[in-house]
Scaffold this motif. Structure first.
Motif, PDB file in Angstrom:
ATOM      1  N   ASP A 161       0.756  -1.131  -0.022  1.00  0.00           N
ATOM      2  CA  ASP A 161      -0.028   0.146  -0.027  1.00  0.00           C
ATOM      3  C   ASP A 161       0.823   1.123  -0.134  1.00  0.00           C
ATOM      4  OD1 ASP A 161       1.013  -0.232   2.484  1.00  0.00           O
ATOM      5  OD2 ASP A 161      -0.592   0.493   3.617  1.00  0.00           O
ATOM      6  N   LYS A 215       2.349   4.715  -1.464  1.00  0.00           N
ATOM      7  CA  LYS A 215       1.741   5.881  -2.133  1.00  0.00           C
ATOM      8  C   LYS A 215       2.907   6.541  -3.103  1.00  0.00           C
ATOM      9  CE  LYS A 215       0.290   7.410   1.693  1.00  0.00           C
ATOM     10  NZ  LYS A 215      -0.432   8.260   2.784  1.00  0.00           N
ATOM     11  N   GLY A 262       2.875   3.548   2.835  1.00  0.00           N
ATOM     12  CA  GLY A 262       1.416   3.824   3.024  1.00  0.00           C
ATOM     13  C   GLY A 262       1.059   4.397   4.355  1.00  0.00           C
TER      14      GLY A 262
END
Lengths: 83, 83
Positions: free
Chosen positions: A3, A5, A52
């Protein structure tokens, strides 16, 4: 990591600051016969991969832009937010 | 000139091509204590100012990208259309 970004930082010269690379590219275009192009400005960008679960990431990106990725005297930056 | 258009060309290294600038920036971020950033990739962009009445401009931009603005062996480019 799954996850993470991504944010993108765009750095460009401030208006009025001479851009020799852009001028050179524009001259080359003229010589190659591409008369449709009136001007060229060059810039750079950085794609940042971010954890993330990072806290307060917008502030950190801003700090990093001002301290490392751009020269605030002659350059502006814009940030495409983490997603 | 009043109805000139602008297109932006983004040039980035292909996946798998080493990006020494990005690696160096990432190392600097680590040393500065910004552990949230997992990786950095660098790229460049060019803002092209174009005559408003240009014919066939998409093709010309593509040509210019392949011939001058990018090195097709190691780089990809994307075009944000004239507007």
């Amino acid at each position: 990591m799954s996850d993470s970004k991504k944010a993108t930082v765009y750095v460009r010269l401030k208006d009025g600051v001479l851009d020799p690379q852009g001028v050179t590219i524009h001259k080359a275009l003229m010589q190659m016969g591409y008369g449709d192009f009136l001007a060229v400005r060059s810039g750079k960008f950085f794609e940042l991969e971010i954890k993330g679960d990072s806290a307060d990431i917008d502030r950190k990106i801003d700090e990093v832009c001002a301290k490392l990725l751009s020269n605030p005297v002659i350059e502006n930056y814009t940030v495409e937010k983490p997603q």
